[in-house]
Design an enzyme around this catalytic site. Structure first.
Site, PDB file in Angstrom:
ATOM      1  CG  ASP A  44       7.053  -1.954   9.970  1.00 50.33           C
ATOM      2  OD1 ASP A  44       5.849  -0.916  10.120  1.00 50.33           O
ATOM      3  OD2 ASP A  44       6.673  -2.454   9.126  1.00 50.33           O
ATOM      4  CE1 TYR A  49       3.553  -7.711   7.103  1.00 52.18           C
ATOM      5  CE2 TYR A  49       4.685  -7.038   8.873  1.00 52.18           C
ATOM      6  CZ  TYR A  49       4.266  -6.948   7.598  1.00 52.18           C
ATOM      7  OH  TYR A  49       4.811  -5.296   7.070  1.00 52.18           O
ATOM      8  CE  LYS A  78       2.911  -2.381   8.509  1.00 49.27           C
ATOM      9  NZ  LYS A  78       3.611  -3.197   8.596  1.00 49.27           N
ATOM     10  CG  HIS A 111      -1.378  -3.651   5.974  1.00 46.49           C
ATOM     11  ND1 HIS A 111      -0.628  -4.944   6.562  1.00 46.49           N
ATOM     12  CD2 HIS A 111       0.247  -3.565   4.879  1.00 46.49           C
ATOM     13  CE1 HIS A 111       0.611  -5.403   6.042  1.00 46.49           C
ATOM     14  NE2 HIS A 111       1.053  -4.558   5.317  1.00 46.49           N
TER      15      HIS A 111
END
Ligand code: A2P
Length: 323
Positions: A44, A49, A78, A111
């Site tokens: 994931d 990030y 996402k 997201h």
């Protein structure tokens, strides 16, 4: 292997995957490579990030060293909040594909339902430091742009993250494609059972982020209970010769909730994967379900103790809305 589910897109998705939120760029490459070696097939990721290039390097190395093929892996990413405008969606997806070194994603999620001001600054702010929102693009308009990515073959399945039931209903009404999953915070202290039931009825799986209760969150207060140190869970774990982390992960997959525990520690990556050799009884399943707390949500963007985005019209977590 801890099993897989068939998404409403027809594709199969492992119930257990590796999370990469807060995995530092310098550590995540080795973590992903190790995960593939020990048997993880689902990873994931997310653009926000800030580590997709390193995740991509880990994927490439992991595949090379094990002979696992791209089609054996299930990769999720996402769309970030600054890329909700329909004209920005494909570019954002292409950037993620290029960073990960992939030709397609297995699953692409919105997201969060609420958009920030368009542009390349991921947290755009005014001069006084306030986050700049974009309120004219609705989550459903962004969804219709995600549907085009499926038509173009850039992504196989699409889904949501942090959406409430009203927002999901709007997409089901206006979209051509049904969301496959809704990824939300979910652990025994915040079990999302009403949202899980609602989604199940619509053919949507819940994907649990922070399944271990986000134990290293810096904003935890000393009086908050610690999931991994819960005495009742420790007892169940002891009875099975397992760890508390393994028990709470097992609980999720037994209730058909997809889990993505994050770890960059090679031993814990193995520990979290080793959950297919025991079963929790229905009594234990019910006991874990009884741990739910109305105030159990621990992951919510906050500034000075207040919800950072609560005044956005599309913010999902609302007082008075059960789920
Ligand atoms: P680390 O990466 O050092 O292993 P969550 O997915 O709920 O957000 O939890 C992730 C956090 O829990 C990370 O800080 C991770 O640290 C830690 N963690 C992951 N697996 C385990 C485990 N089996 N036992 C204890 N802590 C864990």
């Amino acid at each position: 292997m801890s099993g897989a589910v068939t998404l409403n897109s027809g594709f199969s998705m492992p119930l257990l995957g590796l999370g990469t939120w807060q995995s530092k760029a310098g550590e995540v490459e080795a973590a992903v490579k190790h995960a593939i070696k020990v048997g993880y097939r689902s990873i994931d990721c997310a653009a926000i990030y800030g580590n997709e290039t390193e995740v991509g390097a880990g994927l490439a190395q992991g595949m090379k060293e094990t002979g696992v093929k791209r089609e054996d892996l299930f990769i999720t990413s996402k769309l970030w909040n600054t890329k909700h405008h329909p004209d920005d969606v494909e570019g954002a997806c292409q950037k993620t594909l290029s960073d990960l070194g992939l030709a397609y994603l297995d699953l692409y999620l919105i997201h969060w339902p609420h958009a920030f001001r368009r542009g390349d600054d991921v947290f755009p702010k005014s001069e006084d430091g306030a986050l700049l929102f974009e309120t004219s693009v609705t989550p459903t308009e962004t969804w219709l742009a995600l549907e085009k990515l499926v038509e173009k073959g850039l992504v196989r399945s699409i889904g949501l993250s942090n959406f409430n039931s009203l927002q999901i209903n709007d997409i089901l009404e206006k979209g051509k494609i049904k969301p496959c999953v809704n990824q939300v915070e979910c652990h025994p202290y915040f079990n999302q059972e009403p949202l899980r039931k609602f989604c199940e009825e619509k053919g949507i799986f819940i994907m649990a982020y922070s399944p271990l209760g986000a134990p290293q969150r810096p904003w935890a207060t000393p009086d908050e209970p610690k999931l991994l140190e819960d005495p009742k869970l420790m007892e169940i774990a002891k009875n099975h010769g397992k760890t508390v982390a393994q028990v709470v992960l097992r609980w999720q997959i037994q209730r058909q909730v997809i889990v993505i525990p994050k770890s960059v520690n090679l031993n814990r990556i193995e520990e979290n994967f080793s959950i297919s050799d025991f079963t929790l009884s229905s009594e234990n399943m019910e006991l874990l379900a009884s741990f739910h707390r109305a105030d159990g949500r621990v992951v919510e963007p906050r500034v000075n103790g207040k919800s950072r985005d609560g005044h956005h019209p599309h913010y999902p977590f609302r007082d008075g809305l059960e789920f």
